[in-house]
Write a protein that holds these residues in place. Sequence first.
Motif, PDB file in Angstrom:
ATOM      1  N   MET A   1       0.726  -1.347   0.002  1.00 50.16           N
ATOM      2  CA  MET A   1      -0.085   0.009   0.028  1.00 50.16           C
ATOM      3  C   MET A   1       0.793   1.291  -0.020  1.00 50.16           C
ATOM      4  N   ASP A   2       0.592   1.946  -0.915  1.00 53.72           N
ATOM      5  CA  ASP A   2       1.523   3.287  -1.116  1.00 53.72           C
ATOM      6  C   ASP A   2       1.021   4.106   0.180  1.00 53.72           C
ATOM      7  N   LYS A   3       2.192   4.839   0.789  1.00 49.79           N
ATOM      8  CA  LYS A   3       2.360   5.476   1.983  1.00 49.79           C
ATOM      9  C   LYS A   3       2.541   7.019   1.726  1.00 49.79           C
ATOM     10  N   ARG A   4       2.084   8.071   2.484  1.00 48.16           N
ATOM     11  CA  ARG A   4       2.563   9.309   2.303  1.00 48.16           C
ATOM     12  C   ARG A   4       3.767   9.409   3.160  1.00 48.16           C
ATOM     13  N   PRO A   5       4.744  10.466   2.504  1.00 44.99           N
ATOM     14  CA  PRO A   5       5.932  10.813   3.277  1.00 44.99           C
ATOM     15  C   PRO A   5       5.640  11.656   4.584  1.00 44.99           C
ATOM     16  N   LEU A   6       6.582  11.176   5.637  1.00 47.38           N
ATOM     17  CA  LEU A   6       6.181  11.740   7.011  1.00 47.38           C
ATOM     18  C   LEU A   6       6.522  13.132   6.969  1.00 47.38           C
ATOM     19  N   SER A   7       7.473  13.620   6.149  1.00 47.75           N
ATOM     20  CA  SER A   7       7.851  15.046   6.131  1.00 47.75           C
ATOM     21  C   SER A   7       6.765  15.619   5.605  1.00 47.75           C
ATOM     22  N   LYS A   8       6.079  15.192   4.634  1.00 52.32           N
ATOM     23  CA  LYS A   8       5.048  15.818   4.067  1.00 52.32           C
ATOM     24  C   LYS A   8       3.992  16.103   5.029  1.00 52.32           C
ATOM     25  N   VAL A   9       3.705  15.261   5.772  1.00 53.61           N
ATOM     26  CA  VAL A   9       2.554  15.356   6.617  1.00 53.61           C
ATOM     27  C   VAL A   9       2.739  16.332   7.695  1.00 53.61           C
ATOM     28  N   LEU A  10       4.058  16.273   8.076  1.00 49.62           N
ATOM     29  CA  LEU A  10       4.537  17.390   8.978  1.00 49.62           C
ATOM     30  C   LEU A  10       4.471  18.661   8.655  1.00 49.62           C
ATOM     31  N   ARG A  11       4.872  18.962   7.457  1.00 51.82           N
ATOM     32  CA  ARG A  11       4.825  20.203   6.926  1.00 51.82           C
ATOM     33  C   ARG A  11       3.285  20.693   6.639  1.00 51.82           C
ATOM     34  N   GLN A  12       2.404  19.954   6.192  1.00 50.55           N
ATOM     35  CA  GLN A  12       1.071  20.182   5.905  1.00 50.55           C
ATOM     36  C   GLN A  12       0.251  20.400   7.180  1.00 50.55           C
ATOM     37  N   ALA A  13       0.683  19.664   8.251  1.00 49.64           N
ATOM     38  CA  ALA A  13       0.127  20.036   9.607  1.00 49.64           C
ATOM     39  C   ALA A  13       0.651  21.565  10.061  1.00 49.64           C
ATOM     40  N   ARG A  14       1.970  21.765   9.968  1.00 58.69           N
ATOM     41  CA  ARG A  14       2.536  23.240  10.277  1.00 58.69           C
ATOM     42  C   ARG A  14       2.067  24.331   9.437  1.00 58.69           C
TER      43      ARG A  14
ATOM     44  N   ASP B   1      -2.221  11.411  12.366  1.00 58.69           N
ATOM     45  CA  ASP B   1      -1.360  11.989  11.118  1.00 58.69           C
ATOM     46  C   ASP B   1      -0.663  10.749  10.508  1.00 58.69           C
ATOM     47  N   ALA B   2       0.117  10.084  11.558  1.00 60.68           N
ATOM     48  CA  ALA B   2       1.180   9.103  11.190  1.00 60.68           C
ATOM     49  C   ALA B   2       1.178   8.216  11.976  1.00 60.68           C
ATOM     50  N   LEU B   3       1.897   7.135  11.949  1.00 60.17           N
ATOM     51  CA  LEU B   3       1.969   5.809  12.730  1.00 60.17           C
ATOM     52  C   LEU B   3       3.550   5.733  12.920  1.00 60.17           C
ATOM     53  N   SER B   4       3.768   4.903  14.320  1.00 54.31           N
ATOM     54  CA  SER B   4       5.087   4.458  14.361  1.00 54.31           C
ATOM     55  C   SER B   4       5.065   3.394  15.240  1.00 54.31           C
ATOM     56  N   ILE B   5       5.919   2.304  14.967  1.00 52.38           N
ATOM     57  CA  ILE B   5       6.073   1.112  15.662  1.00 52.38           C
ATOM     58  C   ILE B   5       7.105   0.791  16.275  1.00 52.38           C
TER      59      ILE B   5
ATOM     60  N   SER C   1       1.459  -2.260   8.531  1.00 52.86           N
ATOM     61  CA  SER C   1       1.868  -1.659   7.139  1.00 52.86           C
ATOM     62  C   SER C   1       0.717  -2.287   6.078  1.00 52.86           C
ATOM     63  N   ARG C   2       0.239  -3.374   5.994  1.00 51.17           N
ATOM     64  CA  ARG C   2      -0.739  -3.592   5.198  1.00 51.17           C
ATOM     65  C   ARG C   2      -2.058  -2.952   5.318  1.00 51.17           C
ATOM     66  N   SER C   3      -2.096  -2.388   6.205  1.00 54.35           N
ATOM     67  CA  SER C   3      -3.557  -1.794   6.872  1.00 54.35           C
ATOM     68  C   SER C   3      -3.845  -0.276   6.610  1.00 54.35           C
ATOM     69  N   THR C   4      -2.749   0.508   6.046  1.00 55.65           N
ATOM     70  CA  THR C   4      -2.799   1.955   6.348  1.00 55.65           C
ATOM     71  C   THR C   4      -1.964   2.755   5.208  1.00 55.65           C
ATOM     72  N   HIS C   5      -2.368   3.787   4.537  1.00 51.62           N
ATOM     73  CA  HIS C   5      -1.556   4.299   3.727  1.00 51.62           C
ATOM     74  C   HIS C   5      -0.830   5.536   4.376  1.00 51.62           C
ATOM     75  N   LEU C   6      -1.140   5.761   5.769  1.00 51.61           N
ATOM     76  CA  LEU C   6      -0.435   6.875   6.496  1.00 51.61           C
ATOM     77  C   LEU C   6       1.234   6.374   6.639  1.00 51.61           C
ATOM     78  N   PRO C   7       1.772   7.536   6.899  1.00 46.18           N
ATOM     79  CA  PRO C   7       3.460   7.202   6.982  1.00 46.18           C
ATOM     80  C   PRO C   7       3.686   6.377   8.105  1.00 46.18           C
ATOM     81  N   LEU C   8       4.520   5.532   7.886  1.00 47.50           N
ATOM     82  CA  LEU C   8       4.844   4.358   9.121  1.00 47.50           C
ATOM     83  C   LEU C   8       6.339   4.672   9.433  1.00 47.50           C
TER      84      LEU C   8
END
Length: 242
Positions: free
Chosen positions: A1-14, A54-58, A76-83
């Motif tokens: 599953m394609d996921k968004r880059p973490l940096s992009k999500v952080l910048r968008q939130a900012r 906005d994102a996940l960490s494991i 990983s199989r269950s989300t498109h969020l940054p991981l």
Amino acid sequence: MDKRPLSKVLRQARRHSRSAVIADIKMHSPRDGTLLEAEHIRGYLLQLLIGGVDALSIVTAGRWFGGSLDVARLVSRSTHLPLMRKDYFRSVEQIDESLEIGFTAVHLTLQTIGDLTLAAALKDRAERLGLEVVVGVHTEEELNQALALQATMIGINNRSIKDLETDAGTVSRTEELAPLVPRGVLLISESSLLTPDDVARAWIAGADAVLVGTAFAKSADLQSTLRAFLNAHYTTAIHEHI
């Protein structure tokens, strides 16, 4: 599953004047004991996704934290969020493994790596594979080392991983170190974020994101807790205008 880059999500939130919320999935805490049972992971993940994190960490480290690669693969199989993967990184093979599992970022903690040459090699390998890198620090010395490594994302751990995060750290560590982070470097405040007020303090200090694990895992009403953490910046804005 394609996921968004973490940096992009952080910048968008900012751009929306808030700190991104990264949910840290951790099975066990040396400080707080068992946080999640394996059979509850699917349901817990669904609640996080519904709640709008906005994102996940494991945490995949087995010793002390009860992590596993099987759980990582399931998420990983269950989300498109940054991981993002958190572990005791010792070799570049772990970086290759992270890509294979589906992680989009790795968290390189300088306290646990203990060797700047190895840290540089891990960072280089990750970036060559297209993985984003968060360099984790706890002290001003480590922050300077992270900047010397040309880190573009830095995580400030409010607790010491050397003490297995059992120390009485607070978001004040972020408040102390954040002003030393150059403009343009993305900043994550990690650990000891137990209330929306903690999130607001991290945001005011300059954090582009907060990494929250225990407060979510132990919540009796996860959706309400998620809403409060995601909207902490609104509370801050209201207080500033009173």
